[in-house]
Design an enzyme around this catalytic site. Structure first.
Site, PDB file in Angstrom:
ATOM      1  N   SER A  21       0.814  -1.219   0.000  1.00  0.00           N
ATOM      2  CA  SER A  21       0.000   0.000   0.000  1.00  0.00           C
ATOM      3  C   SER A  21       0.847   1.268   0.000  1.00  0.00           C
ATOM      4  CB  SER A  21      -0.932   0.015   1.222  1.00  0.00           C
ATOM      5  OG  SER A  21      -1.644   1.235   1.281  1.00  0.00           O
ATOM      6  N   THR A  70      -9.265  -0.977   1.982  1.00  0.00           N
ATOM      7  CA  THR A  70      -8.946  -1.435   0.635  1.00  0.00           C
ATOM      8  C   THR A  70      -9.345  -2.905   0.493  1.00  0.00           C
ATOM      9  OG1 THR A  70      -7.217  -1.480  -1.048  1.00  0.00           O
ATOM     10  CG2 THR A  70      -6.539  -2.038   1.194  1.00  0.00           C
ATOM     11  N   LYS A  74     -13.958  -3.615   1.259  1.00  0.00           N
ATOM     12  CA  LYS A  74     -14.780  -2.427   1.029  1.00  0.00           C
ATOM     13  C   LYS A  74     -16.278  -2.703   1.172  1.00  0.00           C
ATOM     14  CE  LYS A  74     -11.583   0.125  -1.968  1.00  0.00           C
ATOM     15  NZ  LYS A  74     -11.432   0.820  -3.263  1.00  0.00           N
ATOM     16  N   GLY A 136     -15.766  -3.034 -17.910  1.00  0.00           N
ATOM     17  CA  GLY A 136     -15.933  -3.737 -16.651  1.00  0.00           C
ATOM     18  C   GLY A 136     -17.193  -3.303 -15.924  1.00  0.00           C
ATOM     19  N   ALA A 137     -17.680  -4.174 -15.034  1.00  0.00           N
ATOM     20  CA  ALA A 137     -18.914  -3.875 -14.289  1.00  0.00           C
ATOM     21  C   ALA A 137     -18.807  -4.360 -12.841  1.00  0.00           C
ATOM     22  CB  ALA A 137     -20.115  -4.522 -14.983  1.00  0.00           C
ATOM     23  N   LYS A 165     -24.396  -8.160 -15.494  1.00  0.00           N
ATOM     24  CA  LYS A 165     -23.776  -7.324 -14.456  1.00  0.00           C
ATOM     25  C   LYS A 165     -23.808  -5.852 -14.860  1.00  0.00           C
ATOM     26  CE  LYS A 165     -20.676 -10.717 -12.353  1.00  0.00           C
ATOM     27  NZ  LYS A 165     -19.267 -11.047 -12.003  1.00  0.00           N
ATOM     28  N   MET A 224      -7.559   2.486 -14.535  1.00  0.00           N
ATOM     29  CA  MET A 224      -7.671   2.706 -13.097  1.00  0.00           C
ATOM     30  C   MET A 224      -6.559   1.996 -12.330  1.00  0.00           C
ATOM     31  SD  MET A 224     -11.836   2.632 -12.753  1.00  0.00           S
ATOM     32  CE  MET A 224     -11.839   2.558 -10.952  1.00  0.00           C
TER      33      MET A 224
END
Length: 281
Positions: A21, A70, A74, A136-137, A165, A224
């Site tokens: 992280s 994270t 979540k 993506g979903a 989705k 992302m």
């Protein structure tokens, strides 16, 4: 064991794995820059049932002020908190928790705000009246849809291997704007001003099965995910002639800045922090 020094406000990020992280580095830079006295640590929580909640409660009981959450916690955090923002409610996931004086667990999702600020403020990418394609979903995409739709694109398409989705997300966010859904194959022949990769394919060194010609003139491509080299999606974008190609490091720092503001009511400058973290990759 974390030494909970009562003289310094304590914050942390909880996840599994967590050693990679960048959050402790980012928040320490924010604290130094804004002259805030605080400590920020990384906490590894086991994935067995009840372990995450136990870790949060232990942190709170020891005087902790706030947490970042994270993967893979979540969604559990969303269920744990007492009060959620409208954005967090829709996102179905929490990445920021803070505890008020009554001991209430408050939850927010700052991922989407982080994406929007990186695009619009750091890179001058305009979303208003643009055609946007989201790949993506999953949970990562669900977390960005509310602020993205509120930025008023002219069209928003979600492409996913499993159409159902994508349809679920389109229905969930329909009150904020129309979302069209597509398979990857059915995208052929269309072009988009902004393509956002919200899949995890870059982690496997792959990309979704995308046709040529999807990037509009002067188009933007945003992964992302981030790495110390161009991701496979970024390489695809370059081959497709995208004018602007970005990874998610700026989003990471911007979502952290929003968390920091929620906790400390001080807005850090992110430009220097993004540059420094990039140099450490």
């Amino acid at each position: 064991m974390i030494n909970m020094n009562t003289q310094i406000d304590q914050y942390a990020v909880i996840g599994n794995p967590i050693s990679h992280s960048k959050s402790p580095l980012i928040h320490s830079l924010f604290a130094k820059q804004t002259e805030q006295s605080l400590s920020y640590n990384a906490i590894l929580a086991e994935t067995e049932e009840g372990e995450f909640i136990a870790a949060v409660q232990k942190f709170r009981q020891a005087g902790g002020k706030g947490l970042n959450i994270t993967v893979p916690f979540k969604q559990i955090a969303w269920e744990l908190v007492t009060k959620r923002s409208e954005r967090a409610e829709l996102a179905g996931a929490i990445n920021t928790i803070w505890f008020d004086e009554q001991g209430i667990y408050n939850g927010e999702n700052t991922d989407g705000i982080g994406l929007i600020r990186d695009l619009t403020q750091n890179h001058d990418c305009q979303i208003l009246d643009k055609k946007i394609l989201i790949l993506g979903a999953g949970g990562a995409v669900r977390g960005i849809l509310e602020p993205l739709l509120k930025a008023c694109p002219t069209q928003c398409i979600i492409a996913n291997r499993t159409i159902s989705k994508a349809e679920q997300l389109a229905e969930l966010f329909a009150h904020l704007g129309e979302i069209k859904v597509s398979s990857y194959g059915a995208l052929a022949g269309q072009s988009y001003d902004l393509i956002i990769n919200g899949t995890s394919t870059s982690l496997q060194g792959k990309i979704p099965p995308l046709a040529d010609g999807l990037v509009a003139d002067n188009g933007w491509c945003y992964d992302m995910m981030y790495a110390n080299t161009a991701t496979p999606f970024m390489q695809w974008a370059k081959n497709q002639g995208a004018t602007n190609i970005l990874d998610g490091l700026g989003m990471l720092v911007e979502q952290a800045a929003e968390s920091f503001y929620i906790w400390r009511k001080v807005k850090p400058d992110t430009t220097s922090v993004i540059k420094y973290v990039r140099e450490q990759l």
